[in-house]
Design an enzyme around this catalytic site. Structure first.
Site, PDB file in Angstrom:
ATOM      1  N   SER A 126       1.229 -73.334  18.556  1.00 33.82           N
ATOM      2  CA  SER A 126       0.749 -74.545  19.223  1.00 33.82           C
ATOM      3  C   SER A 126       1.845 -75.582  19.396  1.00 33.82           C
ATOM      4  O   SER A 126       1.700 -76.499  20.203  1.00 33.82           O
ATOM      5  CB  SER A 126      -0.413 -75.162  18.429  1.00 33.82           C
ATOM      6  N   HIS A 147      -0.899 -69.604  24.481  1.00 33.65           N
ATOM      7  CA  HIS A 147      -1.536 -70.460  23.485  1.00 33.65           C
ATOM      8  C   HIS A 147      -3.021 -70.659  23.784  1.00 33.65           C
ATOM      9  O   HIS A 147      -3.412 -71.453  24.634  1.00 33.65           O
ATOM     10  CB  HIS A 147      -0.824 -71.820  23.423  1.00 33.65           C
ATOM     11  N   GLU A 159      -2.567 -72.256  27.452  1.00 37.22           N
ATOM     12  CA  GLU A 159      -1.249 -72.695  27.896  1.00 37.22           C
ATOM     13  C   GLU A 159      -0.313 -71.484  27.935  1.00 37.22           C
ATOM     14  O   GLU A 159      -0.173 -70.777  26.940  1.00 37.22           O
ATOM     15  CB  GLU A 159      -0.681 -73.758  26.954  1.00 37.22           C
ATOM     16  N   ASN A 197      -1.185 -80.654  22.754  1.00 36.95           N
ATOM     17  CA  ASN A 197      -0.843 -81.213  21.453  1.00 36.95           C
ATOM     18  C   ASN A 197       0.171 -82.346  21.548  1.00 36.95           C
ATOM     19  O   ASN A 197       0.161 -83.272  20.718  1.00 36.95           O
ATOM     20  CB  ASN A 197      -0.335 -80.114  20.524  1.00 36.95           C
TER      21      ASN A 197
END
Length: 289
Positions: A126, A147, A159, A197
């Site tokens: 991540s 991801h 992702e 994130n």
């Protein structure tokens, strides 16, 4: 990102890691017609993966979201192993072990010696550098990030992380697989935290610092962000759901990348993790459970 319509189809996907994410990715794969082999470190962990997927599929049948025959077909596509060699025939292997760069490097190096030269190795990290992980192999051109978000079975976003080392055909295969899984693949450059994130965790970290300054209570900050921004949950409830140890690791990675003192993790988060209060999974975080 190249169109998935002209991309080679992934028929056999390997997943290294038998935790919640590994099992979730496996369920996504088998319910979309992919043969999936999950590598676990022990026979008991392997059995837990099968049980977890079977229970999840049973619930979907009960809710009318899946036919019983589809459940049986999906389970027939799922296999487990404790030996990486059994992934040798995979077109794609997704690493989903603990978020530790040394552990991930070791797994990728092992996979590099097992898989065919044409196979793609992907990491579900991540926040860690996919480029750095790719360089732990002799095939950096065949390594990328895929991801998934937790829970992988219901979260629509994936992702697709583009390290500087990746070949176009590698990213094309990743995009093809993600599309075949019915997910929304978003291409992103290999920057710390990628998209989600990188934006989310500074916000969560700043929420803790706001409480530390005495601006408002934990409960009122959560209420404000739900009512004022229409978020489904407040920052503290979300931190507890993600896991405070995972959150701290991500915030530390982002801080290391930026070098900005303002990005340092909130002391309260550091203290809670040190005390073993990690959120929902331990029964206590910012809230008791």
């Amino acid at each position: 990102m190249p169109s998935s319509t002209s991309s080679p189809r992934v028929s056999h996907v390997g997943i290294v890691g038998s935790g919640i994410m590994g099992a979730g990715i496996a369920e996504v794969a088998v319910t979309t017609g992919h043969r999936a082999t999950v590598r676990s470190r022990s026979e008991s962990a392997a059995r837990e993966v099968v049980d977890r997927v079977a229970k999840s599929l049973a619930k979907r049948v009960e809710r009318g979201k899946l036919e019983a025959a589809q459940r049986d077909e999906a389970l027939a596509l799922l296999a487990t192993t404790t030996n990486l060699v059994d992934l040798a025939t995979c077109d794609l292997v997704i690493e989903s072990v603990v978020e530790d760069i040394d552990a991930k490097r070791a797994i990728l190096a092992e996979l590099d010696g097992v898989l065919a030269d044409s196979a793609v190795i992907a990491t579900n990290t991540s926040t860690l550098s996919v480029t750095e992980l790719a360089l732990s192999t002799k095939r950096p051109g065949r390594v990328c990030g895929i991801h998934f978000f937790n829970p992988a079975t219901t979260m629509p976003l994936v992702e697709i992380v583009r390290p500087a080392t990746a070949d176009a055909s590698t990213l094309d295969l990743a995009a093809s697989f993600v599309a075949a899984c019915g997910k929304d693949g978003v291409p992103v450059r290999d920057d710390a935290g990628f998209i989600v994130n990188a934006l989310l965790f500074p916000y969560l970290n700043n929420a803790i610092k706001m409480f530390e300054r005495g601006t408002a209570s934990i409960e009122d900050i959560d209420t404000a962000m739900k009512g004022g921004c229409n978020f489904p949950m407040g920052p503290f409830a979300l931190l507890d759901l993600v896991g405070l140890d995972t959150s701290l690791s991500i915030i530390r990675t982002l801080h290391a990348a930026s070098g900005n003192p303002a990005d340092a993790p909130a002391q309260m988060l550091v203290d809670l993790v040190a005390d073993g209060h990690l959120g929902r999974k331990t029964g206590r975080g910012f809230f008791p459970y």
